[in-house]
Design an enzyme around this catalytic site. Structure first.
Site, PDB file in Angstrom:
ATOM      1  N   ASP A 114      40.765  34.417  38.344  1.00 45.11           N
ATOM      2  CA  ASP A 114      39.954  34.315  37.130  1.00 45.11           C
ATOM      3  C   ASP A 114      40.786  33.852  35.931  1.00 45.11           C
ATOM      4  O   ASP A 114      40.380  34.031  34.787  1.00 45.11           O
ATOM      5  CB  ASP A 114      39.308  35.661  36.816  1.00 45.11           C
ATOM      6  CG  ASP A 114      40.340  36.752  36.579  1.00 45.11           C
ATOM      7  OD1 ASP A 114      41.385  36.727  37.249  1.00 45.11           O
ATOM      8  OD2 ASP A 114      40.101  37.630  35.718  1.00 45.11           O
ATOM      9  N   HIS A 168      29.956  38.587  44.387  1.00 45.06           N
ATOM     10  CA  HIS A 168      30.886  37.468  44.200  1.00 45.06           C
ATOM     11  C   HIS A 168      30.207  36.174  43.735  1.00 45.06           C
ATOM     12  O   HIS A 168      30.820  35.403  42.977  1.00 45.06           O
ATOM     13  CB  HIS A 168      31.670  37.227  45.495  1.00 45.06           C
ATOM     14  CG  HIS A 168      32.686  38.298  45.756  1.00 45.06           C
ATOM     15  ND1 HIS A 168      33.923  38.334  45.153  1.00 45.06           N
ATOM     16  CD2 HIS A 168      32.642  39.414  46.543  1.00 45.06           C
ATOM     17  CE1 HIS A 168      34.605  39.384  45.549  1.00 45.06           C
ATOM     18  NE2 HIS A 168      33.853  40.064  46.404  1.00 45.06           N
ATOM     19  N   ASN A 204      32.472  41.271  39.921  1.00 43.72           N
ATOM     20  CA  ASN A 204      32.261  41.021  41.350  1.00 43.72           C
ATOM     21  C   ASN A 204      31.680  42.241  42.046  1.00 43.72           C
ATOM     22  O   ASN A 204      30.754  42.130  42.867  1.00 43.72           O
ATOM     23  CB  ASN A 204      33.585  40.630  42.014  1.00 43.72           C
ATOM     24  CG  ASN A 204      33.959  39.189  41.757  1.00 43.72           C
ATOM     25  OD1 ASN A 204      33.097  38.335  41.591  1.00 43.72           O
ATOM     26  ND2 ASN A 204      35.255  38.909  41.710  1.00 43.72           N
ATOM     27  N   ASP A 260      31.576  33.947  40.696  1.00 45.08           N
ATOM     28  CA  ASP A 260      31.817  32.497  40.687  1.00 45.08           C
ATOM     29  C   ASP A 260      31.072  31.836  39.536  1.00 45.08           C
ATOM     30  O   ASP A 260      31.608  30.951  38.853  1.00 45.08           O
ATOM     31  CB  ASP A 260      31.370  31.887  42.012  1.00 45.08           C
ATOM     32  CG  ASP A 260      32.276  32.270  43.169  1.00 45.08           C
ATOM     33  OD1 ASP A 260      33.394  32.757  42.913  1.00 45.08           O
ATOM     34  OD2 ASP A 260      31.865  32.064  44.331  1.00 45.08           O
ATOM     35  N   ASP A 314      42.138  34.838  30.620  1.00 45.37           N
ATOM     36  CA  ASP A 314      41.818  35.687  31.769  1.00 45.37           C
ATOM     37  C   ASP A 314      40.492  36.401  31.481  1.00 45.37           C
ATOM     38  O   ASP A 314      40.331  37.018  30.416  1.00 45.37           O
ATOM     39  CB  ASP A 314      42.931  36.714  31.984  1.00 45.37           C
ATOM     40  CG  ASP A 314      42.803  37.422  33.325  1.00 45.37           C
ATOM     41  OD1 ASP A 314      43.276  36.867  34.319  1.00 45.37           O
ATOM     42  OD2 ASP A 314      42.221  38.518  33.345  1.00 45.37           O
TER      43      ASP A 314
END
Length: 345
Positions: free
Chosen positions: A263, A232, A227, A236, A219
């Site tokens: 994530d 964002h 973010n 990504d 994680d």
């Protein structure tokens, strides 16, 4: 003897079903023609029609009872198309029938090949059809009429074969694309949860791997902050970056790499003892911590991750139990300060 790949069917099971149907239809058609059609005009025509019909019926039984994979491996579906061409031209020769109706039967094997076989096999069947049709026409007709008829029938067969091949290849590309979309995460390129579940279920079979199977859940730490701070698109990019690091550390032949959602990423390690799994997880963490993400403005973003490791049968025996054990270890790593590896149990 194994046939080369180009000589095999696109879909052996579909080819097997249609092959039996076409063989039976052609066998019945020949019987009808031997009684009422042009083949009834001579003894040779009737006898050849009955013999061909019996051969086609026998082949239908063979193709119906033989496993499709075995037929496909030996080029049986290419053979049936070529045999259809030979029978059509042979009947035209014996009955001395060069008419357009007689030549039209050549469309059946070419049509069947175009639907079921690959490009090179279709080209072979079409070439054989044109060659043998030309031999029959020049034998039965003056050169001028033979050239005219061959040009017409040849154009029809070539155009039909080309269109069918193009349509079939386009369909195959669409199916491959849909299959990929159904199994691969579009952002990271890792497989999705469904594929991971299937692989894990197989790896957990009692006789699958004596060394056991390990599951590592990863994680990205403070992903929401990434973010919120950088946007964002950078989030990504961070996921794609971490996925690339997983690929660089873990060989694809040794593991299944998956995006679980959000994530959270997962690494399935079949044939992996518990101590080795912990060592591999540490290597993954070291790679993430040592490799910051390059930002669009030229800066570097340090990324941290927490990892949870569980092993079957050491920590769990079933699929859900192994997930729960790895998930518990992951949250233990987060509670312990993040940027670390925790092992279940």
């Amino acid at each position: 003897m194994r046939a080369p790949g180009w000589a095999r069917a696109r879909d052996p099971h579909a080819a097997g079903r249609t092959a039996v149907l076409v063989l039976l239809v052609c066998a019945v058609t020949l019987v009808v023609f031997s009684l009422f059609g042009p083949n009834a005009a001579s003894t040779a025509g009737r006898v050849s029609s009955w013999a061909s019909s019996a051969l086609l019926g026998l082949l239908a039984i063979v193709y119906r009872t033989t496993p499709v994979e075995r037929l496909d491996r030996r080029g049986g579906y290419l053979l049936i198309a070529v045999l259809g061409v030979v029978l059509c031209c042979g009947m035209n020769w014996i009955t001395r029938d060069p008419s357009a109706g007689a030549q039209a039967f050549l469309a059946f094997p070419v049509l069947w090949a175009g639907v079921n076989l690959h490009r090179h096999a279709v080209a072979l069947v079409t070439t054989v059809a044109l060659g043998l049709d030309g031999v029959v026409l020049f034998h039965l007709q003056p050169a001028g009429a033979a050239i005219s008829d061959l040009g017409f029938s040849g154009a029809v067969m070539v155009a039909m074969a080309a269109m069918l091949v193009r349509a079939g290849e386009r369909q195959e590309r669409l199916v491959e694309m849909l299959q990929r979309q159904a199994t691969v995460d579009s952002l990271t390129g890792l497989v999705n949860r469904r594929v991971l579940d299937e692989a894990l279920a197989g790896a957990l079979h009692p006789s699958a791997h004596p060394e056991g199977t390990a599951l590592v859940l990863l994680d990205v730490d403070s992903f929401k902050t990434i973010n919120d701070t950088h946007g964002h698109p950078v989030g990504d990019d961070a996921l794609v970056h971490v996925a690339g690091l997983l690929r660089s550390v873990v060989r694809s032949g040794d593991a299944v790499l998956s995006r679980m959602g959000g994530d959270e990423l997962a690494v399935l390690l079949p044939r992996c003892p518990a101590d080795v799994a912990e060592r591999r997880a540490t290597e993954l963490l070291d790679a993430v911590l040592a490799t910051p993400l390059a930002l669009p403005d030229g800066g570097l973003l340090a990324i941290s991750a927490s990892l949870g490791v569980a092993h079957a049968p050491s920590h769990a025996s079933g699929l859900e139990e192994l997930y729960a054990a790895a998930d518990g270890a992951l949250y233990a790593a987060k509670r312990g300060g993040r940027g670390r590896v925790a092992v279940a149990g």
